[in-house]
Scaffold this motif. Structure first.
Motif, PDB file in Angstrom:
ATOM      1  N   ALA A   1       0.677  -1.059   0.120  1.00  0.00           N
ATOM      2  CA  ALA A   1       0.074   0.236  -0.171  1.00  0.00           C
ATOM      3  C   ALA A   1       0.944   1.259  -0.054  1.00  0.00           C
ATOM      4  CB  ALA A   1      -1.107   0.152   1.257  1.00  0.00           C
ATOM      5  N   LYS A   2       2.013   1.190   0.776  1.00  0.00           N
ATOM      6  CA  LYS A   2       2.764   2.333   0.801  1.00  0.00           C
ATOM      7  C   LYS A   2       3.424   2.699  -0.562  1.00  0.00           C
ATOM      8  CE  LYS A   2       5.736   5.660   2.463  1.00  0.00           C
ATOM      9  NZ  LYS A   2       5.275   6.997   2.548  1.00  0.00           N
ATOM     10  N   SER A   3       3.783   1.515  -0.949  1.00  0.00           N
ATOM     11  CA  SER A   3       4.269   1.646  -2.483  1.00  0.00           C
ATOM     12  C   SER A   3       3.500   2.227  -3.362  1.00  0.00           C
ATOM     13  CB  SER A   3       4.902   0.641  -2.931  1.00  0.00           C
ATOM     14  OG  SER A   3       5.824  -0.267  -2.328  1.00  0.00           O
ATOM     15  N   PHE A   4       2.276   1.847  -3.315  1.00  0.00           N
ATOM     16  CA  PHE A   4       1.133   2.517  -4.377  1.00  0.00           C
ATOM     17  C   PHE A   4       1.066   4.055  -3.984  1.00  0.00           C
ATOM     18  CE2 PHE A   4       0.116  -1.922  -5.612  1.00  0.00           C
ATOM     19  CZ  PHE A   4       0.367  -1.771  -7.174  1.00  0.00           C
ATOM     20  N   GLN A   5       1.049   4.360  -2.909  1.00  0.00           N
ATOM     21  CA  GLN A   5       0.936   5.818  -2.188  1.00  0.00           C
ATOM     22  C   GLN A   5       2.232   6.470  -3.030  1.00  0.00           C
ATOM     23  OE1 GLN A   5       0.751   5.528   2.101  1.00  0.00           O
ATOM     24  NE2 GLN A   5      -1.423   4.953   2.066  1.00  0.00           N
ATOM     25  N   GLU A   6       3.412   5.939  -2.992  1.00  0.00           N
ATOM     26  CA  GLU A   6       4.533   6.732  -3.538  1.00  0.00           C
ATOM     27  C   GLU A   6       4.450   6.633  -5.095  1.00  0.00           C
ATOM     28  OE1 GLU A   6       7.157   8.314  -2.237  1.00  0.00           O
ATOM     29  OE2 GLU A   6       6.560   7.598   0.127  1.00  0.00           O
ATOM     30  N   LEU A   7       3.661   5.906  -5.610  1.00  0.00           N
ATOM     31  CA  LEU A   7       3.214   6.068  -7.099  1.00  0.00           C
ATOM     32  C   LEU A   7       2.335   7.050  -7.589  1.00  0.00           C
ATOM     33  CD1 LEU A   7       3.728   1.972  -8.051  1.00  0.00           C
ATOM     34  CD2 LEU A   7       5.326   4.063  -8.603  1.00  0.00           C
ATOM     35  N   GLY A   8       1.528   7.570  -6.377  1.00  0.00           N
ATOM     36  CA  GLY A   8       0.767   8.715  -6.715  1.00  0.00           C
ATOM     37  C   GLY A   8      -0.698   8.074  -6.566  1.00  0.00           C
ATOM     38  N   PHE A   9      -1.031   7.000  -5.893  1.00  0.00           N
ATOM     39  CA  PHE A   9      -2.413   6.634  -5.642  1.00  0.00           C
ATOM     40  C   PHE A   9      -2.870   6.630  -4.100  1.00  0.00           C
ATOM     41  CE2 PHE A   9      -0.470   4.207  -9.364  1.00  0.00           C
ATOM     42  CZ  PHE A   9      -1.486   4.042 -10.007  1.00  0.00           C
ATOM     43  N   GLN A  10      -3.973   6.782  -3.882  1.00  0.00           N
ATOM     44  CA  GLN A  10      -4.684   6.709  -2.940  1.00  0.00           C
ATOM     45  C   GLN A  10      -4.767   4.970  -2.483  1.00  0.00           C
ATOM     46  OE1 GLN A  10      -8.613   8.165  -2.494  1.00  0.00           O
ATOM     47  NE2 GLN A  10      -9.093   7.004  -0.578  1.00  0.00           N
ATOM     48  N   ALA A  11      -4.091   4.582  -1.572  1.00  0.00           N
ATOM     49  CA  ALA A  11      -3.838   3.179  -1.068  1.00  0.00           C
ATOM     50  C   ALA A  11      -4.238   3.041   0.353  1.00  0.00           C
ATOM     51  CB  ALA A  11      -2.747   2.483  -1.472  1.00  0.00           C
ATOM     52  N   ALA A  12      -4.877   1.837   0.690  1.00  0.00           N
ATOM     53  CA  ALA A  12      -5.335   1.564   1.979  1.00  0.00           C
ATOM     54  C   ALA A  12      -5.365  -0.117   2.227  1.00  0.00           C
ATOM     55  CB  ALA A  12      -6.354   2.069   2.569  1.00  0.00           C
ATOM     56  N   VAL A  13      -4.873  -0.312   3.372  1.00  0.00           N
ATOM     57  CA  VAL A  13      -4.950  -1.819   3.582  1.00  0.00           C
ATOM     58  C   VAL A  13      -6.398  -2.049   4.068  1.00  0.00           C
ATOM     59  CG1 VAL A  13      -4.015  -3.767   4.969  1.00  0.00           C
ATOM     60  CG2 VAL A  13      -2.407  -1.803   4.240  1.00  0.00           C
ATOM     61  N   ASN A  14      -6.674  -3.124   3.336  1.00  0.00           N
ATOM     62  CA  ASN A  14      -8.192  -3.434   3.999  1.00  0.00           C
ATOM     63  C   ASN A  14      -8.299  -4.140   5.263  1.00  0.00           C
ATOM     64  OD1 ASN A  14     -11.079  -4.240   3.565  1.00  0.00           O
ATOM     65  ND2 ASN A  14     -10.703  -5.430   1.780  1.00  0.00           N
ATOM     66  N   LYS A  15      -9.222  -3.671   5.960  1.00  0.00           N
ATOM     67  CA  LYS A  15      -9.269  -4.109   7.150  1.00  0.00           C
ATOM     68  C   LYS A  15      -9.865  -5.472   7.543  1.00  0.00           C
ATOM     69  CE  LYS A  15      -8.306  -0.133   9.529  1.00  0.00           C
ATOM     70  NZ  LYS A  15      -6.946   0.288   8.471  1.00  0.00           N
ATOM     71  N   GLU A  16     -10.876  -5.999   6.295  1.00  0.00           N
ATOM     72  CA  GLU A  16     -11.487  -7.197   6.717  1.00  0.00           C
ATOM     73  C   GLU A  16     -10.414  -8.192   6.371  1.00  0.00           C
ATOM     74  OE1 GLU A  16     -14.996  -7.501   3.902  1.00  0.00           O
ATOM     75  OE2 GLU A  16     -15.015  -5.380   3.821  1.00  0.00           O
ATOM     76  N   ARG A  17     -10.843  -9.440   7.023  1.00  0.00           N
ATOM     77  CA  ARG A  17      -9.716 -10.660   7.034  1.00  0.00           C
ATOM     78  C   ARG A  17      -9.862 -11.566   6.051  1.00  0.00           C
ATOM     79  NH1 ARG A  17      -7.120 -11.542  12.275  1.00  0.00           N
ATOM     80  NH2 ARG A  17      -7.393  -9.569  13.447  1.00  0.00           N
ATOM     81  N   ALA A  18     -11.023 -11.785   5.520  1.00  0.00           N
ATOM     82  CA  ALA A  18     -10.961 -12.911   4.562  1.00  0.00           C
ATOM     83  C   ALA A  18     -12.008 -12.744   3.471  1.00  0.00           C
ATOM     84  CB  ALA A  18     -11.620 -14.189   5.344  1.00  0.00           C
ATOM     85  N   ASN A  19     -11.713 -13.515   2.461  1.00  0.00           N
ATOM     86  CA  ASN A  19     -12.421 -13.249   1.251  1.00  0.00           C
ATOM     87  C   ASN A  19     -12.480 -11.962   0.582  1.00  0.00           C
ATOM     88  OD1 ASN A  19     -12.947 -16.013   0.836  1.00  0.00           O
ATOM     89  ND2 ASN A  19     -14.662 -15.804   2.425  1.00  0.00           N
ATOM     90  N   CYS A  20     -11.258 -11.260   0.678  1.00  0.00           N
ATOM     91  CA  CYS A  20     -11.198  -9.980  -0.033  1.00  0.00           C
ATOM     92  C   CYS A  20     -10.032  -9.522  -0.221  1.00  0.00           C
ATOM     93  CB  CYS A  20     -11.994  -9.002   0.793  1.00  0.00           C
ATOM     94  SG  CYS A  20     -11.384  -8.767   2.431  1.00  0.00           S
TER      95      CYS A  20
END
Length: 195
Positions: free
Chosen positions: A68-87
């Motif tokens: 996620a941090k790498s994609f932020q550095e590439l100019g994107f909005q990126a977040a780690v999903n809080k859900e645990r399974a099937n996503c």
């Protein structure tokens, strides 16, 4: 924070949620040059990580945070999903262009030789797209199967981009960043174009 400091944090922590938040805060504050160094080291689970579920699970979650941090550095909005399974583990949106995609980081121990198509979850990545246009699977480039593998056909059929830690570090080292006049969606859509 360097790789050894990261490993020390993993080995010291016991509470998964608390540890994840603490490490995510540290990673999201990293300078790009430090992130690139971590990218080059994070692709496999080191033997210093105990073969127990909690430490391996935390290491795996940290790879998603670094992704996620790498994609932020590439100019994107990126977040780690809080859900645990099937996503998917990471949700990414373009600030400048009308698209979004999901991403997932894959890591294994180097001594684990039996990797099959279920390990990569390419079909699952396609299902996890939901309303997102693309799906990106991130793994070590040199550890993708070298011979015929079902994952390649699945990636083409499902439009899942098989990406790598090496690709990410290259883009960051070259200061590539999505902006109004640079749309990176052709990278995430490469399986469709190849198919």
């Amino acid at each position: 924070m360097n790789f050894l400091e990261l490993l020390k944090l993993i080995n010291e922590r016991s509470d998964f949620l608390e540890s994840t938040l603490l490490i995510q805060n540290k990673i999201f504050k990293l300078h790009k040059k430090d992130l690139i160094i971590l990218l080059k080291q994070i692709g496999t689970i080191p033997e210093s990580i105990a073969h127990d579920f909690s430490q391996e699970k935390l290491y795996s979650k940290i790879t998603d945070i670094i992704l996620a941090k790498s994609f932020q550095e590439l100019g994107f909005q990126a977040a780690v999903n809080k859900e645990r399974a099937n996503c998917a583990d990471v949700i990414i949106k373009s600030f400048y262009h009308n698209y979004s995609f999901v991403a997932d980081a894959k890591v294994f121990r180097l001594n684990r030789t039996a990797r099959n198509q279920k390990d990569f979850k390419v079909k699952s990545m396609s299902e996890w797209k939901v309303e997102n246009e693309y799906a990106v699977l991130d793994y070590l480039f040199f550890k993708y199967p070298k011979k015929n593998s079902q994952i390649y056909g699945q990636a083409l059929d499902s439009n899942v981009c098989l990406f790598s830690w090496e690709h990410l570090s290259f883009l960051l080292e070259k200061n590539i960043k999505e902006k109004i006049d640079l749309d990176l969606s052709s990278i995430w859509n490469c399986s469709f174009k190849i198919a």
